[in-house]
Motif scaffolding. Structure first.
Motif, mmCIF file in Angstrom:
data_model
loop_
_atom_site.group_PDB
_atom_site.id
_atom_site.type_symbol
_atom_site.label_atom_id
_atom_site.label_comp_id
_atom_site.label_asym_id
_atom_site.label_seq_id
_atom_site.Cartn_x
_atom_site.Cartn_y
_atom_site.Cartn_z
ATOM 1 N N SER A 179 0.831 -1.207 0.000
ATOM 2 C CA SER A 179 0.000 0.000 0.000
ATOM 3 C C SER A 179 0.865 1.256 0.000
ATOM 4 C CB SER A 179 -0.933 0.000 1.214
ATOM 5 O OG SER A 179 -0.182 -0.067 2.418
ATOM 6 N N ASP A 180 1.988 1.220 0.753
ATOM 7 C CA ASP A 180 2.890 2.380 0.759
ATOM 8 C C ASP A 180 3.554 2.559 -0.599
ATOM 9 O OD1 ASP A 180 2.192 2.715 3.358
ATOM 10 O OD2 ASP A 180 4.114 2.075 4.213
ATOM 11 N N GLU A 218 2.280 1.613 -3.507
ATOM 12 C CA GLU A 218 1.250 2.118 -4.421
ATOM 13 C C GLU A 218 1.005 3.605 -4.201
ATOM 14 O OE1 GLU A 218 -2.011 -0.429 -3.540
ATOM 15 O OE2 GLU A 218 -1.431 -1.957 -4.994
ATOM 16 N N ASN A 219 0.959 4.028 -2.923
ATOM 17 C CA ASN A 219 0.731 5.446 -2.630
ATOM 18 C C ASN A 219 1.879 6.306 -3.137
ATOM 19 O OD1 ASN A 219 -1.683 4.848 -1.346
ATOM 20 N ND2 ASN A 219 -0.759 4.711 0.686
ATOM 21 N N ARG A 220 3.122 5.825 -2.945
ATOM 22 C CA ARG A 220 4.262 6.611 -3.416
ATOM 23 C C ARG A 220 4.277 6.704 -4.943
ATOM 24 N NH1 ARG A 220 9.043 7.935 -1.031
ATOM 25 N NH2 ARG A 220 7.676 8.099 0.798
ATOM 26 N N ALA A 230 1.646 6.568 -6.832
ATOM 27 C CA ALA A 230 0.546 7.472 -7.191
ATOM 28 C C ALA A 230 0.981 8.921 -7.029
ATOM 29 C CB ALA A 230 -0.682 7.181 -6.333
ATOM 30 N N GLU A 231 1.728 9.209 -5.959
ATOM 31 C CA GLU A 231 2.225 10.577 -5.752
ATOM 32 C C GLU A 231 3.156 10.993 -6.879
ATOM 33 O OE1 GLU A 231 4.089 10.591 -1.971
ATOM 34 O OE2 GLU A 231 2.224 10.367 -0.828
#
Length: 286
Positions: A171-172, A174-176, A178-179
């Motif tokens: 999840s981290d 994927e979030n990075r 996405a950022e």
């Protein structure tokens, strides 16, 4: 233990991290029973214990410690198949955790390959696990050394590039990512805006030069700007070869001179009045 499906996306990474995190958080080995007795309200002796989960290129592998009795069953081919129990999220069908697995002779999956029949009690064997079907006859060599094609090493390298801890959950990651994608989109928008402003400045400069050199009439300015914005180089070529339509520089005007006024107008001529008649009857000196 089970044959792993090849994968080409982060879906397996996500499921692996979810299963592994749940496994480590509980600090309890995952049981392998007989005929899914763990799911029933009956005594459920273990056939083996999953001690660890490892992500490899072709799937998720498990370290299994078989009991002596289960090893005898497998050696005698009295049990040949293994059926995993995986908890799957309904919204996207992603695997969340590995609940257990069972030795069985009636697998739910058609064409399942039999488990290896040469395991020993108490031994550890690296066997692939993905919640699908099994084939332990084609196991990789026993090795804990990461290879160049090891997905775990790939994730570790990806975490390093993203400046995340090596054990960061998916999840981290994927979030990075996405950022970074959002930042790239914003940067692209800013670059496009700067390019537009630069092009607009050049178009305005070309139109101003055309006006200064007398190639355009003032009322043509809006048309010229639209043309320059659409095709700047073509407009420049036109302005360079277009004839001058507006006189440039100082304009010298000739002084106006008043002509002698004729005593007779056109109306006088039509009435047949002579200059003498006009002087005599008009009462105004001519």
């Amino acid at each position: 233990m089970m044959r792993a499906s090849p994968y080409a996306s982060c879906r397996i990474y996500w499921s692996y991290n979810s299963i592994l995190n749940h496994f480590k958080a509980h600090h309890v080995d995952i049981p392998i029973d007989y005929e899914h007795q763990t799911l029933q309200d009956v005594q459920a002796p273990a056939a083996g214990w999953i001690k660890d989960l490892i992500l490899k290129q072709d799937g998720v592998y498990a370290s299994v410690e078989w009991t002596e009795k289960a090893a005898q069953y497998l050696a005698a081919k009295e049990y040949r198949y293994l059926s995993p129990v995986v908890s799957v999220r309904e919204s996207d069908r992603k695997a969340l955790l590995l609940h257990s697995a069972a030795l069985t002779n009636t697998p739910a999956i058609d064409g399942m390959t039999a488990i290896v029949n040469s395991v020993k009690a108490g031994s550890f064997s690296k066997t692939p696990v993905d919640g699908m079907e099994g084939d332990a006859d084609k196991l990789p060599p026993e090795s804990n050394e990461p290879g160049a094609d090891d997905p775990a090493e790939f994730i570790k390298g990806l975490c390093a590039m993203l400046q995340l801890p090596d054990d960061a959950p998916l999840s981290d990651i994927e979030n990075r990512l996405a950022e970074l994608l959002q930042g790239q989109a914003a940067l692209k928008l800013e670059v496009n805006s700067l390019r537009f402003e630069a092009h607009k400045y050049k178009a305005e400069e070309a139109v101003t030069m055309a006006l200064k050199t007398g190639k355009l009439m003032p009322y043509q300015k809006d048309w010229a700007f639209r043309s320059a914005m659409s095709q700047l180089e073509a407009f420049k070529d036109w302005a360079e070869t277009a004839p001058q339509v507006v006189p440039m520089g100082e304009i010298v005007y000739e002084p106006l001179t008043l002509k002698a006024r004729s005593p007779r107008s056109r109306a006088h001529e039509l009435l047949g009045l002579s200059a003498e008649d006009i002087r005599r009857y008009s009462g105004k000196p001519l």
